[in-house]
Scaffold this active site. Structure first.
Site, PDB file in Angstrom:
ATOM      1  N   ASN A  55       0.710  -1.105   0.039  1.00 14.33           N
ATOM      2  CA  ASN A  55      -0.111  -0.044   0.063  1.00 14.33           C
ATOM      3  C   ASN A  55       1.036   1.153  -0.066  1.00 14.33           C
ATOM      4  O   ASN A  55       1.588   1.391   0.801  1.00 14.33           O
ATOM      5  CB  ASN A  55      -1.023  -0.208   1.208  1.00 14.33           C
ATOM      6  N   HIS A  66      -3.144   0.321  -3.645  1.00 17.45           N
ATOM      7  CA  HIS A  66      -3.167  -0.654  -2.512  1.00 17.45           C
ATOM      8  C   HIS A  66      -2.155  -1.676  -2.760  1.00 17.45           C
ATOM      9  O   HIS A  66      -1.628  -1.714  -3.738  1.00 17.45           O
ATOM     10  CB  HIS A  66      -4.695  -1.239  -2.514  1.00 17.45           C
ATOM     11  N   GLU A  68      -2.392  -4.972  -3.340  1.00 16.11           N
ATOM     12  CA  GLU A  68      -2.858  -5.814  -4.360  1.00 16.11           C
ATOM     13  C   GLU A  68      -2.681  -5.107  -5.781  1.00 16.11           C
ATOM     14  O   GLU A  68      -2.142  -5.709  -6.666  1.00 16.11           O
ATOM     15  CB  GLU A  68      -4.330  -6.334  -4.354  1.00 16.11           C
ATOM     16  N   CYS A  93      -9.890  -5.260  -0.143  1.00 17.91           N
ATOM     17  CA  CYS A  93     -11.398  -4.642  -0.278  1.00 17.91           C
ATOM     18  C   CYS A  93     -12.146  -4.605  -1.343  1.00 17.91           C
ATOM     19  O   CYS A  93     -11.646  -5.565  -2.273  1.00 17.91           O
ATOM     20  CB  CYS A  93     -10.934  -2.907  -0.168  1.00 17.91           C
ATOM     21  N   CYS A  96     -10.084  -4.038  -4.631  1.00 22.26           N
ATOM     22  CA  CYS A  96      -9.195  -4.809  -4.719  1.00 22.26           C
ATOM     23  C   CYS A  96      -9.873  -6.349  -5.324  1.00 22.26           C
ATOM     24  O   CYS A  96      -9.303  -7.159  -6.038  1.00 22.26           O
ATOM     25  CB  CYS A  96      -8.123  -5.345  -3.883  1.00 22.26           C
ATOM     26  N   ASP A 156      -8.659   4.972   4.119  1.00 24.48           N
ATOM     27  CA  ASP A 156      -8.041   3.762   3.098  1.00 24.48           C
ATOM     28  C   ASP A 156      -9.344   2.796   2.829  1.00 24.48           C
ATOM     29  O   ASP A 156      -9.476   2.359   1.890  1.00 24.48           O
ATOM     30  CB  ASP A 156      -7.000   2.974   3.796  1.00 24.48           C
TER      31      ASP A 156
END
Length: 165
Positions: A55, A66, A68, A93, A96, A156
């Site tokens: 991140n 992020h 990912e 999330c 992602c 975030d």
């Protein structure tokens, strides 16, 4: 009596805890840079590292980076993502999770989902195998960060900043 069929997405010969160590190192790098401690890595089915990332939202002032997505970008163009494994320290999330579905990853290894469960139930409902390792190192790393940085954490995950009294 019927025997249960093995999940075709599973890769039983891989040690997911070992794979997660790469993502965890990325999370610690992010924290050392002043960022949110979430890391990710992408592996092929033989356990070879394709890419890793973390991140970088705070460090680069970019809400789209992020863990990912950073690992995904660093992987470069792939002919297919279906046989790649996304490994992340935290449940992905919705953003992602959408990336995982859009590009056809069939396996996601999660370090923990206690602090944030993201889209793992949705991913499972679409046939993605989600393996939640509930690793104490991942849980503690993020728990401590959230306690010390609640406003950044809420930003975030797209939540309003916590009220201060």
């Amino acid at each position: 009596m019927l025997e249960s069929m093995p999940n075709p997405n599973s890769v039983p010969s891989l040690n997911y805890f070992d794979l997660l160590q790469i993502a965890l190192a990325e999370a610690r790098t992010s924290l050392s840079e002043g960022g949110i401690p979430i890391g990710a890595a992408i592996f092929n089915r033989q356990g070879e590292l394709i890419s890793s990332g973390h991140n970088r939202r705070v460090q680069q002032n970019d809400p789209s980076i992020h863990g990912e997505t950073d690992a995904f970008r660093r992987a470069g163009r792939q002919i297919s993502y279906r046989n790649l494994i996304m490994v992340t320290t935290l449940a992905p999330c919705w953003y992602c999770s959408g990336l995982v579905r859009q590009f056809g990853f069939r396996t996601v290894v999660v370090g923990e989902s206690q602090n944030f469960s993201g889209g793992i139930d949705w991913l499972r409902s679409t046939g993605v195998e989600v393996i939640d390792l509930a690793l104490p190192d991942c849980i503690t790393l993020l728990t401590d960060y959230i306690r010390e940085n609640p406003a950044v954490w809420n930003e975030d995950i797209g939540e309003p900043a916590p009220e201060t009294h």
